[in-house]
Design a protein around this motif. Structure first.
Motif, PDB file in Angstrom:
ATOM      1  N   GLU A  84     -23.672  21.235   6.867  1.00 48.82           N
ATOM      2  CA  GLU A  84     -24.813  20.535   7.477  1.00 48.82           C
ATOM      3  C   GLU A  84     -26.121  21.246   7.137  1.00 48.82           C
ATOM      4  N   LYS A  85     -26.131  22.569   7.156  1.00 45.38           N
ATOM      5  CA  LYS A  85     -27.327  23.319   6.758  1.00 45.38           C
ATOM      6  C   LYS A  85     -27.650  23.052   5.287  1.00 45.38           C
ATOM      7  N   ALA A  86     -26.625  23.019   4.456  1.00 44.26           N
ATOM      8  CA  ALA A  86     -26.819  22.739   3.030  1.00 44.26           C
ATOM      9  C   ALA A  86     -27.349  21.320   2.840  1.00 44.26           C
ATOM     10  N   ARG A  87     -26.844  20.365   3.609  1.00 41.70           N
ATOM     11  CA  ARG A  87     -27.308  18.976   3.512  1.00 41.70           C
ATOM     12  C   ARG A  87     -28.792  18.896   3.808  1.00 41.70           C
ATOM     13  N   ALA A  88     -29.248  19.580   4.858  1.00 38.35           N
ATOM     14  CA  ALA A  88     -30.666  19.568   5.212  1.00 38.35           C
ATOM     15  C   ALA A  88     -31.517  20.191   4.110  1.00 38.35           C
ATOM     16  N   SER A 116     -31.606   3.780  -3.706  1.00 29.74           N
ATOM     17  CA  SER A 116     -31.494   4.614  -2.511  1.00 29.74           C
ATOM     18  C   SER A 116     -30.584   5.800  -2.787  1.00 29.74           C
ATOM     19  N   ILE A 117     -30.729   6.840  -1.946  1.00 28.72           N
ATOM     20  CA  ILE A 117     -29.894   8.039  -2.047  1.00 28.72           C
ATOM     21  C   ILE A 117     -29.405   8.392  -0.655  1.00 28.72           C
ATOM     22  N   THR A 118     -28.113   8.665  -0.534  1.00 25.51           N
ATOM     23  CA  THR A 118     -27.584   9.181   0.719  1.00 25.51           C
ATOM     24  C   THR A 118     -27.070  10.594   0.485  1.00 25.51           C
ATOM     25  N   LEU A 119     -27.164  11.405   1.527  1.00 21.31           N
ATOM     26  CA  LEU A 119     -26.601  12.748   1.536  1.00 21.31           C
ATOM     27  C   LEU A 119     -25.759  12.861   2.791  1.00 21.31           C
ATOM     28  N   SER A 120     -24.489  13.172   2.628  1.00 22.57           N
ATOM     29  CA  SER A 120     -23.608  13.287   3.787  1.00 22.57           C
ATOM     30  C   SER A 120     -22.680  14.475   3.584  1.00 22.57           C
ATOM     31  N   THR A 121     -22.062  14.915   4.665  1.00 20.67           N
ATOM     32  CA  THR A 121     -21.069  15.982   4.549  1.00 20.67           C
ATOM     33  C   THR A 121     -19.686  15.349   4.637  1.00 20.67           C
ATOM     34  N   ASP A 122     -18.722  16.005   3.990  1.00 22.21           N
ATOM     35  CA  ASP A 122     -17.362  15.493   3.989  1.00 22.21           C
ATOM     36  C   ASP A 122     -16.402  16.669   3.885  1.00 22.21           C
ATOM     37  N   GLN A 123     -15.200  16.475   4.372  1.00 19.05           N
ATOM     38  CA  GLN A 123     -14.167  17.498   4.252  1.00 19.05           C
ATOM     39  C   GLN A 123     -13.242  17.127   3.104  1.00 19.05           C
ATOM     40  N   THR A 124     -12.935  18.116   2.259  1.00 21.22           N
ATOM     41  CA  THR A 124     -12.071  17.879   1.110  1.00 21.22           C
ATOM     42  C   THR A 124     -10.606  17.976   1.521  1.00 21.22           C
ATOM     43  N   ASP A 125      -9.724  17.619   0.600  1.00 19.80           N
ATOM     44  CA  ASP A 125      -8.284  17.741   0.852  1.00 19.80           C
ATOM     45  C   ASP A 125      -7.870  19.186   1.130  1.00 19.80           C
ATOM     46  N   SER A 126      -8.639  20.132   0.584  1.00 19.40           N
ATOM     47  CA  SER A 126      -8.314  21.552   0.790  1.00 19.40           C
ATOM     48  C   SER A 126      -8.973  22.121   2.055  1.00 19.40           C
ATOM     49  N   LYS A 127      -9.449  21.229   2.918  1.00 22.07           N
ATOM     50  CA  LYS A 127     -10.054  21.610   4.210  1.00 22.07           C
ATOM     51  C   LYS A 127     -11.351  22.391   4.060  1.00 22.07           C
ATOM     52  N   LYS A 128     -12.025  22.226   2.925  1.00 21.74           N
ATOM     53  CA  LYS A 128     -13.350  22.798   2.706  1.00 21.74           C
ATOM     54  C   LYS A 128     -14.362  21.673   2.913  1.00 21.74           C
ATOM     55  N   TYR A 129     -15.634  22.012   2.919  1.00 24.93           N
ATOM     56  CA  TYR A 129     -16.678  21.032   3.162  1.00 24.93           C
ATOM     57  C   TYR A 129     -17.618  20.951   1.975  1.00 24.93           C
ATOM     58  N   VAL A 130     -18.141  19.753   1.722  1.00 24.42           N
ATOM     59  CA  VAL A 130     -19.091  19.513   0.642  1.00 24.42           C
ATOM     60  C   VAL A 130     -20.219  18.631   1.165  1.00 24.42           C
ATOM     61  N   VAL A 131     -21.320  18.670   0.439  1.00 24.71           N
ATOM     62  CA  VAL A 131     -22.377  17.681   0.637  1.00 24.71           C
ATOM     63  C   VAL A 131     -22.197  16.665  -0.471  1.00 24.71           C
ATOM     64  N   ARG A 132     -22.138  15.395  -0.118  1.00 24.32           N
ATOM     65  CA  ARG A 132     -21.957  14.337  -1.103  1.00 24.32           C
ATOM     66  C   ARG A 132     -23.286  13.609  -1.307  1.00 24.32           C
ATOM     67  N   LEU A 133     -23.735  13.576  -2.553  1.00 32.89           N
ATOM     68  CA  LEU A 133     -24.947  12.864  -2.939  1.00 32.89           C
ATOM     69  C   LEU A 133     -24.530  11.559  -3.593  1.00 32.89           C
ATOM     70  N   ILE A 134     -25.112  10.453  -3.136  1.00 29.41           N
ATOM     71  CA  ILE A 134     -24.809   9.144  -3.719  1.00 29.41           C
ATOM     72  C   ILE A 134     -26.123   8.441  -4.040  1.00 29.41           C
ATOM     73  N   VAL A 135     -26.294   8.043  -5.293  1.00 31.16           N
ATOM     74  CA  VAL A 135     -27.427   7.236  -5.737  1.00 31.16           C
ATOM     75  C   VAL A 135     -26.893   5.836  -5.944  1.00 31.16           C
ATOM     76  N   PHE A 136     -27.536   4.844  -5.321  1.00 27.82           N
ATOM     77  CA  PHE A 136     -27.061   3.469  -5.499  1.00 27.82           C
ATOM     78  C   PHE A 136     -28.210   2.487  -5.559  1.00 27.82           C
ATOM     79  N   VAL A 137     -27.945   1.363  -6.186  1.00 28.43           N
ATOM     80  CA  VAL A 137     -28.923   0.292  -6.334  1.00 28.43           C
ATOM     81  C   VAL A 137     -28.732  -0.660  -5.152  1.00 28.43           C
ATOM     82  N   ARG A 138     -29.817  -0.858  -4.404  1.00 26.96           N
ATOM     83  CA  ARG A 138     -29.777  -1.781  -3.263  1.00 26.96           C
ATOM     84  C   ARG A 138     -29.805  -3.222  -3.774  1.00 26.96           C
ATOM     85  N   ARG A 139     -29.111  -4.052  -3.094  1.00 29.73           N
ATOM     86  CA  ARG A 139     -29.120  -5.481  -3.405  1.00 29.73           C
ATOM     87  C   ARG A 139     -29.854  -6.173  -2.266  1.00 29.73           C
ATOM     88  N   ASN A 140     -31.123  -6.472  -2.487  1.00 29.90           N
ATOM     89  CA  ASN A 140     -31.962  -7.075  -1.420  1.00 29.90           C
ATOM     90  C   ASN A 140     -31.766  -8.549  -1.316  1.00 29.90           C
TER      91      ASN A 140
END
Length: 140
Positions: A84-88, A116-140
């Motif tokens: 979460e600190k890394a995400r911020a 748009s870009i989202t930043l979220s935290t997630d837990q991996t299969d190995s029980k570690k944590y990552v920040v996930r960055l996603i860039v996507f095209v909005r469909r208005n």
């Protein structure tokens, strides 16, 4: 002389830019093209994912999902609090990298472009944590 403060401010912004800034800007620019991410698409992966030839410096497991989504994971961390600190911190870096025009809500979005870009935290299969960055095209 009047432009010296502006020049110093621009240099400060560049010095704060993360090492992945140039490539992230390129990803955002590609999202705006007719071909989207086709030029950086790699080999098929599990599910609807494909690899990508454009990996952000310091990130891992970068891939494309469908025609309009680019995603990368940060290095793994031991706790959710670290993630979460890394995400911020990454949010601040991304905003500094992309500059004006990006507004923060649940996602970062550019008012002038449908990206748009989202930043979220997630837990991996190995029980570690990552920040996930996603860039996507909005469909208005």
């Amino acid at each position: 002389m009047a432009s010296l403060p502006a020049l110093a401010s621009a240099q400060d912004a560049r010095s704060q830019a993360p090492p992945y800034c140039f490539d992230l800007t390129r990803v955002v620019d590609l999202a705006m093209t007719k071909e989207r991410f086709a030029s950086i698409a790699g080999r098929p992966r599990q599910g609807s994912y494909v690899g990508t030839s454009l990996v952000l410096a310091g990130w891992k497991d970068c891939s494309l999902y469908g025609a309009a989504t680019y995603t990368c994971d940060s290095p793994e961390m031991g706790t959710a609090e670290e993630a979460e600190k890394a995400r911020a911190a990454i949010l601040d870096q991304v905003k500094a990298c992309l500059g004006a025009g990006w507004a923060e809500a649940a996602v970062l979005h550019n008012a002038a472009r449908p990206v748009s870009i989202t930043l979220s935290t997630d837990q991996t299969d190995s029980k570690k944590y990552v920040v996930r960055l996603i860039v996507f095209v909005r469909r208005n």
